[in-house]
Design a protein around this motif. Structure first.
Motif, PDB file in Angstrom:
ATOM      1  N   SER A  19     -27.058  58.132  35.803  1.00  0.00           N
ATOM      2  CA  SER A  19     -26.125  57.388  36.645  1.00  0.00           C
ATOM      3  C   SER A  19     -25.258  56.568  35.704  1.00  0.00           C
ATOM      4  CB  SER A  19     -26.876  56.452  37.588  1.00  0.00           C
ATOM      5  OG  SER A  19     -27.670  57.184  38.480  1.00  0.00           O
ATOM      6  N   ASP A  20     -23.989  56.490  36.008  1.00  0.00           N
ATOM      7  CA  ASP A  20     -23.043  55.734  35.183  1.00  0.00           C
ATOM      8  C   ASP A  20     -22.243  54.840  36.124  1.00  0.00           C
ATOM      9  OD1 ASP A  20     -21.325  54.735  33.296  1.00  0.00           O
ATOM     10  OD2 ASP A  20     -20.418  56.662  32.786  1.00  0.00           O
ATOM     11  N   LEU A  21     -22.674  53.582  36.243  1.00  0.00           N
ATOM     12  CA  LEU A  21     -22.110  52.684  37.244  1.00  0.00           C
ATOM     13  C   LEU A  21     -20.984  51.824  36.690  1.00  0.00           C
ATOM     14  CD1 LEU A  21     -25.417  51.430  38.891  1.00  0.00           C
ATOM     15  CD2 LEU A  21     -23.977  53.365  39.552  1.00  0.00           C
ATOM     16  N   SER A  22     -20.008  51.554  37.556  1.00  0.00           N
ATOM     17  CA  SER A  22     -18.963  50.586  37.242  1.00  0.00           C
ATOM     18  C   SER A  22     -18.745  49.728  38.488  1.00  0.00           C
ATOM     19  CB  SER A  22     -17.658  51.275  36.818  1.00  0.00           C
ATOM     20  OG  SER A  22     -17.170  52.092  37.855  1.00  0.00           O
ATOM     21  N   ILE A  23     -18.195  48.551  38.270  1.00  0.00           N
ATOM     22  CA  ILE A  23     -18.033  47.588  39.354  1.00  0.00           C
ATOM     23  C   ILE A  23     -16.640  46.966  39.267  1.00  0.00           C
ATOM     24  CG2 ILE A  23     -19.032  45.722  37.998  1.00  0.00           C
ATOM     25  CD1 ILE A  23     -20.414  44.742  40.573  1.00  0.00           C
ATOM     26  N   ALA A  24     -16.049  46.712  40.425  1.00  0.00           N
ATOM     27  CA  ALA A  24     -14.734  46.058  40.480  1.00  0.00           C
ATOM     28  C   ALA A  24     -14.782  45.000  41.575  1.00  0.00           C
ATOM     29  CB  ALA A  24     -13.640  47.073  40.770  1.00  0.00           C
ATOM     30  N   LYS A  25     -14.025  43.932  41.374  1.00  0.00           N
ATOM     31  CA  LYS A  25     -13.988  42.849  42.357  1.00  0.00           C
ATOM     32  C   LYS A  25     -12.543  42.506  42.675  1.00  0.00           C
ATOM     33  CE  LYS A  25     -15.596  38.095  43.075  1.00  0.00           C
ATOM     34  NZ  LYS A  25     -16.344  36.984  42.462  1.00  0.00           N
ATOM     35  N   ALA A  26     -12.266  42.316  43.955  1.00  0.00           N
ATOM     36  CA  ALA A  26     -10.914  41.959  44.398  1.00  0.00           C
ATOM     37  C   ALA A  26     -11.020  40.862  45.447  1.00  0.00           C
ATOM     38  CB  ALA A  26     -10.213  43.177  44.982  1.00  0.00           C
ATOM     39  N   VAL A  27      -9.929  40.140  45.641  1.00  0.00           N
ATOM     40  CA  VAL A  27      -9.870  39.090  46.659  1.00  0.00           C
ATOM     41  C   VAL A  27      -8.728  39.421  47.609  1.00  0.00           C
ATOM     42  CG1 VAL A  27      -8.395  37.556  45.280  1.00  0.00           C
ATOM     43  CG2 VAL A  27      -9.894  36.593  47.053  1.00  0.00           C
ATOM     44  N   SER A  28      -8.908  39.103  48.883  1.00  0.00           N
ATOM     45  CA  SER A  28      -7.924  39.466  49.909  1.00  0.00           C
ATOM     46  C   SER A  28      -6.597  38.725  49.764  1.00  0.00           C
ATOM     47  CB  SER A  28      -8.507  39.220  51.299  1.00  0.00           C
ATOM     48  OG  SER A  28      -8.821  37.845  51.465  1.00  0.00           O
ATOM     49  N   ASP A  29      -6.628  37.542  49.164  1.00  0.00           N
ATOM     50  CA  ASP A  29      -5.408  36.755  48.987  1.00  0.00           C
ATOM     51  C   ASP A  29      -5.491  36.054  47.637  1.00  0.00           C
ATOM     52  OD1 ASP A  29      -3.241  35.011  49.045  1.00  0.00           O
ATOM     53  OD2 ASP A  29      -3.709  34.212  51.034  1.00  0.00           O
ATOM     54  N   ALA A  30      -4.659  36.478  46.698  1.00  0.00           N
ATOM     55  CA  ALA A  30      -4.706  35.912  45.347  1.00  0.00           C
ATOM     56  C   ALA A  30      -4.048  34.542  45.248  1.00  0.00           C
ATOM     57  CB  ALA A  30      -4.052  36.874  44.357  1.00  0.00           C
ATOM     58  N   THR A  31      -3.294  34.136  46.273  1.00  0.00           N
ATOM     59  CA  THR A  31      -2.624  32.823  46.269  1.00  0.00           C
ATOM     60  C   THR A  31      -2.872  32.118  47.607  1.00  0.00           C
ATOM     61  OG1 THR A  31      -0.559  33.853  46.994  1.00  0.00           O
ATOM     62  CG2 THR A  31      -0.833  33.529  44.621  1.00  0.00           C
ATOM     63  N   PRO A  32      -4.108  31.804  47.902  1.00  0.00           N
ATOM     64  CA  PRO A  32      -4.418  31.184  49.199  1.00  0.00           C
ATOM     65  C   PRO A  32      -4.099  29.696  49.204  1.00  0.00           C
ATOM     66  CG  PRO A  32      -6.391  31.344  47.899  1.00  0.00           C
ATOM     67  CD  PRO A  32      -5.305  32.022  47.108  1.00  0.00           C
ATOM     68  N   VAL A  34      -5.319  25.769  50.500  1.00  0.00           N
ATOM     69  CA  VAL A  34      -6.557  25.026  50.724  1.00  0.00           C
ATOM     70  C   VAL A  34      -6.956  25.184  52.188  1.00  0.00           C
ATOM     71  CG1 VAL A  34      -7.569  22.712  50.798  1.00  0.00           C
ATOM     72  CG2 VAL A  34      -6.132  23.392  48.862  1.00  0.00           C
ATOM     73  N   GLY A  35      -8.221  25.477  52.411  1.00  0.00           N
ATOM     74  CA  GLY A  35      -8.745  25.649  53.761  1.00  0.00           C
ATOM     75  C   GLY A  35      -8.727  27.086  54.246  1.00  0.00           C
ATOM     76  N   ASP A  36      -7.987  27.959  53.562  1.00  0.00           N
ATOM     77  CA  ASP A  36      -7.970  29.372  53.942  1.00  0.00           C
ATOM     78  C   ASP A  36      -9.322  30.014  53.660  1.00  0.00           C
ATOM     79  OD1 ASP A  36      -5.322  29.178  54.641  1.00  0.00           O
ATOM     80  OD2 ASP A  36      -4.563  30.349  52.932  1.00  0.00           O
ATOM     81  N   VAL A  37      -9.650  31.005  54.460  1.00  0.00           N
ATOM     82  CA  VAL A  37     -10.835  31.819  54.204  1.00  0.00           C
ATOM     83  C   VAL A  37     -10.357  33.134  53.601  1.00  0.00           C
ATOM     84  CG1 VAL A  37     -12.780  33.042  55.232  1.00  0.00           C
ATOM     85  CG2 VAL A  37     -12.146  30.761  56.071  1.00  0.00           C
ATOM     86  N   TYR A  65     -14.360  27.495  45.580  1.00  0.00           N
ATOM     87  CA  TYR A  65     -14.676  28.141  46.850  1.00  0.00           C
ATOM     88  C   TYR A  65     -16.012  27.615  47.360  1.00  0.00           C
ATOM     89  CZ  TYR A  65     -11.054  31.496  45.612  1.00  0.00           C
ATOM     90  OH  TYR A  65      -9.863  32.071  45.271  1.00  0.00           O
ATOM     91  N   SER A  66     -16.154  27.560  48.694  1.00  0.00           N
ATOM     92  CA  SER A  66     -17.407  27.110  49.298  1.00  0.00           C
ATOM     93  C   SER A  66     -17.606  27.846  50.615  1.00  0.00           C
ATOM     94  CB  SER A  66     -17.388  25.600  49.526  1.00  0.00           C
ATOM     95  OG  SER A  66     -16.391  25.274  50.488  1.00  0.00           O
ATOM     96  N   ASP A 102     -17.113  36.296  52.601  1.00  0.00           N
ATOM     97  CA  ASP A 102     -15.996  35.375  52.801  1.00  0.00           C
ATOM     98  C   ASP A 102     -16.293  34.045  52.126  1.00  0.00           C
ATOM     99  OD1 ASP A 102     -14.818  37.299  54.396  1.00  0.00           O
ATOM    100  OD2 ASP A 102     -15.423  36.359  56.286  1.00  0.00           O
ATOM    101  N   ALA A 103     -15.235  33.337  51.728  1.00  0.00           N
ATOM    102  CA  ALA A 103     -15.372  32.004  51.136  1.00  0.00           C
ATOM    103  C   ALA A 103     -14.158  31.167  51.527  1.00  0.00           C
ATOM    104  CB  ALA A 103     -15.495  32.104  49.624  1.00  0.00           C
ATOM    105  N   THR A 104     -14.376  29.878  51.643  1.00  0.00           N
ATOM    106  CA  THR A 104     -13.305  28.942  51.986  1.00  0.00           C
ATOM    107  C   THR A 104     -12.738  28.321  50.715  1.00  0.00           C
ATOM    108  OG1 THR A 104     -14.412  28.449  54.085  1.00  0.00           O
ATOM    109  CG2 THR A 104     -12.744  26.872  53.331  1.00  0.00           C
ATOM    110  N   VAL A 105     -11.415  28.243  50.639  1.00  0.00           N
ATOM    111  CA  VAL A 105     -10.732  27.657  49.490  1.00  0.00           C
ATOM    112  C   VAL A 105     -10.832  26.130  49.599  1.00  0.00           C
ATOM    113  CG1 VAL A 105      -8.537  27.456  48.248  1.00  0.00           C
ATOM    114  CG2 VAL A 105      -9.155  29.611  49.396  1.00  0.00           C
ATOM    115  N   GLU A 106     -11.287  25.496  48.519  1.00  0.00           N
ATOM    116  CA  GLU A 106     -11.464  24.048  48.464  1.00  0.00           C
ATOM    117  C   GLU A 106     -10.280  23.361  47.781  1.00  0.00           C
ATOM    118  OE1 GLU A 106     -14.107  22.248  49.793  1.00  0.00           O
ATOM    119  OE2 GLU A 106     -14.507  24.192  50.714  1.00  0.00           O
TER     120      GLU A 106
END
Length: 109
Positions: A19-32, A34-37, A65-66, A102-106
């Motif tokens: 098995s040869d695994l790779s991982i990628a991470k993205a966020v739904s809004d790169a410029t949120p 404060v208070g956005d989820v 994020y919280s 999901d996470a809330t922008v602080e």
């Protein structure tokens, strides 16, 4: 003695299965704001020859994020701002497993 014509000799080929695994991470809004989820999406790919089993993924949520919520599958927030998934199966292919939370922008400190 290495003489393949004798009945006590045999040849075989070993083909390792990997098995040869790779991982990628993205966020739904790169410029949120404060208070956005926002939703974080983690995708796993397996370019190996066999399914990977017993896979664990640990993601440390970035500072700022919280309120981690809506964790997909069997994922849990194990410590503040850390999400873990265990016992995953990753089939062969691109983006074969998708994990989200999901996470809330602080307010910046």
């Amino acid at each position: 003695d290495g003489d393949q014509s004798e009945d006590d000799e045999d040849t075989f080929t070993i083909t390792p299965q990997t098995s040869d695994l790779s991982i990628a991470k993205a966020v739904s809004d790169a410029t949120p704001n404060v208070g956005d989820v926002v939703t974080f999406t983690i995708t796993l790919s397996n370019t190996g020859t066999v399914v990977a089993t017993g896979v664990s993924v640990q993601d440390v949520v970035p500072v700022g994020y919280s309120n981690i919520a809506a964790i997909s599958g069997t994922g849990t927030e194990t410590t503040t701002n850390q999400v873990d998934w265990t016992g995953l199966t990753v089939p062969v292919g691109t983006d074969t497993v998708t994990l989200t939370f999901d996470a809330t922008v602080e307010v910046p400190t």
